[in-house]
Design an enzyme around this catalytic site. Sequence first.
Site, mmCIF file in Angstrom:
data_model
loop_
_atom_site.group_PDB
_atom_site.id
_atom_site.type_symbol
_atom_site.label_atom_id
_atom_site.label_comp_id
_atom_site.label_asym_id
_atom_site.label_seq_id
_atom_site.Cartn_x
_atom_site.Cartn_y
_atom_site.Cartn_z
ATOM 1 C CG ASN A 1 -4.612 -3.546 3.611
ATOM 2 O OD1 ASN A 1 -5.310 -3.278 4.578
ATOM 3 N ND2 ASN A 1 -4.064 -2.628 2.836
ATOM 4 C CG HIS B 1 0.011 -0.741 3.495
ATOM 5 N ND1 HIS B 1 0.168 0.095 2.419
ATOM 6 C CD2 HIS B 1 -0.643 -0.011 4.433
ATOM 7 C CE1 HIS B 1 -0.363 1.276 2.687
ATOM 8 N NE2 HIS B 1 -0.853 1.240 3.916
ATOM 9 C CD GLU C 1 2.506 -4.462 -0.622
ATOM 10 O OE1 GLU C 1 2.209 -4.230 -1.807
ATOM 11 O OE2 GLU C 1 1.816 -4.062 0.334
ATOM 12 C CB CYS D 1 1.111 2.285 -1.602
ATOM 13 S SG CYS D 1 1.775 1.779 0.003
ATOM 14 C CB CYS E 1 4.508 -1.270 0.080
ATOM 15 S SG CYS E 1 3.256 -1.476 1.384
ATOM 16 C CG ASP F 1 -5.733 1.207 2.270
ATOM 17 O OD1 ASP F 1 -5.310 1.149 3.436
ATOM 18 O OD2 ASP F 1 -5.220 0.584 1.316
#
Length: 150
Positions: free
Chosen positions: A46, A57, A59, A84, A87, A147
């Site tokens: 991140n 992020h 990922e 999230c 992602c 975030d």
Amino acid sequence: MPKTPDYAAMLREALVEARIGLAEGGIPIGAALFDASGRLVGRGRNRRVQDDDPSMHAETNAFRNAGRQKSYRDMVMVTTLAPCWYCCGLVKQFKIGTVVLGESRTFKGGIDWLRRQGVKVVDMKNAECEELLGRFIKAHPEIWNEDIGE
């Protein structure tokens, strides 16, 4: 007989990224993308704080660092925290077949939705992942809340 992937070893790669992110002053979430044979093809962390980029992020960073692949169906996305919705969309869009997460107690994200989409989701329930992010959240609740969109 096919070899069972070593998810614990894969998670260690993502944890390295999470620790680097923390050392850089960022949110300690790391990710790594592996091919079907278990070969690391991309890793990331991140970088929202470091790059002032709300889309960076872990990922996403790992996915971008992997470069273009012929197919993502047999890929394994490993992340220290449940992904999230943003992602999860990446996983769905590129048809990544398996997501391994370090933990989902801190944040559940969209893992139930991923499962309903046919993605194999493996929750490692890793105490180190939970503790690393938990310490960060306690020290920086304002960054964490920003975030996750609170």
